[in-house]
Motif scaffolding. Sequence first.
Motif: not given
Length: 213
Positions: A162-166, A176-181, A201-212
Motif C-alpha cells: 500500500g506504499d505505491a499506487t502503480s 522510474l529507471w528512465l527518471g533515475l538515468h 526525492e521528487r523524481v522517485i516519489d512521482t515515478l514510483a507513485h508513492f502514496t502519502e
Amino acid sequence: MGKNEVATPVRTRNPRGEGARLRDEIVAAAVALLDETGEESAITLRSVARRAGIAAPSIYRHFADQPAIMLAVVQNAFAELDERLRTARDAAGTTPRERLLAVCYGYLEFARDRPGRYRTMFGGLWVPDLDQSSVTAADVATLGQTSMQLLADSLAECVTAGDATSDDPAADAVALWLGLHGLAHQHAAAPSFPWPADIAERVIDTLAHFTER
C-alpha cells in the motif's frame, strides 16, 4: 635440423586455473583503462595487452575481438551495479518504501562513483556492431536485466504494502529507471546547474507513485 633453422617455441600449458586468471586480468586491465580515460576508444587489443603485461596475441585465447572484451567489461559493471543495489536494499529499513528508495539512491551513487563505466553501460559510449563482431543480440539483450528486475520487484512490494499506487509495476519500473538515468546523466553533464536539494526525492516519489505518508 640445420644450424640456421630456429625451432618454434612450444608454449607450456597453463597450470589449472591460470587461464581463467589471465582472462580476469585482461578484463581488469580494460576496466582500468576505461576508468582512467572514460573512453571506449582507449580500449584496444594492444593497450589492454600492455596494461596486462602480455603479448597481444594471448588475448585471442580468451576473447575473439575488442567488442568481446568490452562486453566482459560491461557485464562486470552490471554485476557490480547489481551487488550494490542488493546491498543497499538489504541494509535499508523494514518497509518496502525504504527498500525501494535505497535501491534508487544506490543507482544514483553508482552513476556518480563510476562515471566511465556508467556511460559505457547506459550512455551510448559503447554500441557494438553486431554484424562485424563476435557480440550477439542475445548478449546485449541480457545486459541490465537483473538490475531492472530488482527495481520492478521492489516497486511491486511497495504496491502490495500500500506504499505505491502503480497498476503496472513492470512498466512503471522502466519509467522510474528512465527518471533515475536522466537525473544521473544531467547531474554529470551539468554539475553547475542549481539542482534542488530534494530533486532525487521528487523524481522517485512521482515515478514510483508513492502514496502519502
